[in-house]
Design a protein around this motif. Structure first.
Motif, PDB file in Angstrom:
ATOM      1  N   TYR A  85       0.679  -1.175  -0.049  1.00 53.37           N
ATOM      2  CA  TYR A  85       0.022  -0.137  -0.068  1.00 53.37           C
ATOM      3  C   TYR A  85       0.770   1.361  -0.149  1.00 53.37           C
ATOM      4  CZ  TYR A  85      -3.670   3.578   1.381  1.00 53.37           C
ATOM      5  OH  TYR A  85      -4.297   4.443   1.359  1.00 53.37           O
ATOM      6  N   PRO A  86       1.857   1.305   0.728  1.00 53.37           N
ATOM      7  CA  PRO A  86       2.779   2.513   0.850  1.00 53.37           C
ATOM      8  C   PRO A  86       3.342   3.048  -0.580  1.00 53.37           C
ATOM      9  CG  PRO A  86       2.986   1.505   2.861  1.00 53.37           C
ATOM     10  CD  PRO A  86       2.470   0.209   1.755  1.00 53.37           C
ATOM     11  N   GLY A  99      -6.060   5.839  -0.596  1.00 52.34           N
ATOM     12  CA  GLY A  99      -7.437   5.701  -0.193  1.00 52.34           C
ATOM     13  C   GLY A  99      -7.351   6.346   1.171  1.00 52.34           C
ATOM     14  N   ASP A 100      -8.581   6.328   1.671  1.00 53.75           N
ATOM     15  CA  ASP A 100      -8.923   6.739   3.046  1.00 53.75           C
ATOM     16  C   ASP A 100      -9.270   5.558   4.130  1.00 53.75           C
ATOM     17  OD1 ASP A 100     -11.701   6.235   3.102  1.00 53.75           O
ATOM     18  OD2 ASP A 100     -11.705   8.343   1.858  1.00 53.75           O
ATOM     19  N   THR A 111      -7.431   2.089  -3.229  1.00 52.59           N
ATOM     20  CA  THR A 111      -7.497   1.602  -4.536  1.00 52.59           C
ATOM     21  C   THR A 111      -5.938   1.844  -4.930  1.00 52.59           C
ATOM     22  OG1 THR A 111      -8.032   2.654  -6.676  1.00 52.59           O
ATOM     23  CG2 THR A 111      -7.699   4.172  -4.905  1.00 52.59           C
ATOM     24  N   LEU A 112      -5.606   2.505  -6.101  1.00 51.60           N
ATOM     25  CA  LEU A 112      -4.157   2.515  -6.693  1.00 51.60           C
ATOM     26  C   LEU A 112      -3.872   4.063  -6.695  1.00 51.60           C
ATOM     27  CD1 LEU A 112      -3.928  -0.274  -9.421  1.00 51.60           C
ATOM     28  CD2 LEU A 112      -3.485  -0.310  -6.965  1.00 51.60           C
ATOM     29  N   ARG A 113      -2.562   4.613  -6.496  1.00 51.91           N
ATOM     30  CA  ARG A 113      -2.341   5.666  -7.015  1.00 51.91           C
ATOM     31  C   ARG A 113      -2.359   6.010  -8.379  1.00 51.91           C
ATOM     32  NH1 ARG A 113       3.249   5.887  -4.362  1.00 51.91           N
ATOM     33  NH2 ARG A 113       3.604   6.080  -6.588  1.00 51.91           N
ATOM     34  N   LEU A 115      -2.227  -4.973  -5.757  1.00 51.73           N
ATOM     35  CA  LEU A 115      -1.555  -4.687  -4.293  1.00 51.73           C
ATOM     36  C   LEU A 115      -0.704  -6.138  -3.989  1.00 51.73           C
ATOM     37  CD1 LEU A 115      -4.174  -2.524  -2.573  1.00 51.73           C
ATOM     38  CD2 LEU A 115      -1.831  -1.972  -3.269  1.00 51.73           C
ATOM     39  N   VAL A 116      -1.530  -7.061  -4.339  1.00 54.57           N
ATOM     40  CA  VAL A 116      -0.938  -8.523  -3.709  1.00 54.57           C
ATOM     41  C   VAL A 116       0.289  -8.760  -4.740  1.00 54.57           C
ATOM     42  CG1 VAL A 116      -1.351 -10.919  -3.915  1.00 54.57           C
ATOM     43  CG2 VAL A 116      -3.234  -9.483  -2.934  1.00 54.57           C
ATOM     44  N   ALA A 117       0.333  -8.615  -6.155  1.00 54.69           N
ATOM     45  CA  ALA A 117       1.184  -8.967  -7.050  1.00 54.69           C
ATOM     46  C   ALA A 117       2.576  -8.012  -6.766  1.00 54.69           C
ATOM     47  CB  ALA A 117       0.631  -8.897  -8.578  1.00 54.69           C
TER      48      ALA A 117
END
Length: 218
Positions: free
Chosen positions: A101-102, A107-108, A114-116, A139-141
Motif C-alpha cells: 500500500y505505501p 485511499g482513506d 485503490t491505486l495511486r 497490490l498483492v502482486a
C-alpha cells in the motif's frame, strides 16, 4: 460468529448482525454449493472464483452488507482472509495487500484501498476507472514482487557472507554473526551479543568487521 466478533473487536468492530454474517459466510466460505448472495457468482453447483478473487469479493461484500456498523477496510480484509484461509490458498493475502500500500496504494480509512493515479495509469491507461478487484490483485502482486527483490538481496548477502567466512579461523563467530544478520531486519551489537551469547564488545567488533567488508550498514 463469536470468534469473528472477538477477533475483529480488536480492530474496532462492534457487534455483528448474525443473519447477514451467516449469509456472507455461506456465500464466500470454501464449502460445497454455497448460496448466491451479495452479487457473488457462486450459484448452486456453479463454478467457483479463484481464491484471491473471492477474497476481494468477500471484503467488498463485508463493507457493503451491513454486517458491522461503520466497517473499516482492515476489518473487511481481515474477515475475508480469515474466512478463506481455511481453504489454504488465501492464507497469506492480508499482509501483502497492506505491505504494498505505501508504494502504490491510495485511499482513506473508510474505503477499501485503490491505486495511486501513476500506478493506475501504468496498469490500465490514463483516466480509466480502477475497480476494487483490480486494485486488490495489483497490490498483492506488487507485494510479491517486492518480497522477491528482498529475497534476491538476502541471497546475495548470504553468498557474500559465505565468501567472507570461508577460509577464516574456525573459532571465529563471524559465520554465526552473518547468519544472525540475515535473520533479523535490524541487528544491533547488543542484540547480536544476546543472540550469540557473547560479550557486547565482541558483538560490536563483529558488526564492525562486517561493515568494513560491506556486509552490514550501520
Amino acid at each position: 460468529m463469536a470468534d469473528a466478533e472477538a477477533t475483529l473487536g480488536g480492530f474496532g468492530a462492534g457487534p455483528l448482525d448474525a443473519m447477514r454474517f451467516v449469509d456472507w459466510r455461506e456465500t464466500f466460505a470454501p464449502a460445497p454449493m454455497p448460496r448466491r448472495r451479495f452479487g457473488g457468482r457462486e450459484g448452486q453447483g456453479g463454478p467457483r472464483s479463484p481464491a484471491l478473487l473471492r477474497a476481494a469479493q468477500a471484503a467488498a461484500a463485508w463493507m457493503e452488507s451491513g454486517i458491522a456498523d461503520d466497517p473499516t477496510p482492515v476489518q473487511g480484509l481481515l474477515a475475508a482472509i480469515a474466512l478463506l484461509a481455511r481453504g489454504g490458498p488465501a492464507r497469506t493475502v492480508f499482509v501483502p495487500v497492506w505491505a504494498a500500500y505505501p508504494a502504490v496504494g491510495f485511499g482513506d480509512r473508510a474505503a477499501l484501498p485503490t491505486l495511486r493515479s501513476d500506478a493506475a495509469d501504468r496498469l490500465i491507461g490514463r483516466d480509466q476507472p480502477v475497480t476494487w478487484p483490480l486494485a486488490f490483485l495489483h497490490l498483492v502482486a506488487e507485494s510479491a514482487r517486492a518480497r522477491l527483490r528482498t529475497l534476491d538481496r538476502l541471497q546475495a548477502a548470504a553468498a557474500q557472507g559465505r565468501g567472507l567466512a570461508g577460509g577464516g579461523d574456525k573459532r571465529s563467530r563471524l559465520p554465526d554473526a552473518i547468519d544472525a544478520l540475515l535473520r533479523a531486519p535490524v541487528l544491533t551489537p547488543k542484540a547480536l551479543a544476546a543472540c550469540l551469547g557473547i560479550a557486547p564488545q565482541t558483538g560490536t567488533a563483529l558488526l564492525g568487521e562486517l561493515a568494513a567488508r560491506g556486509s552490514y550498514g550501520r
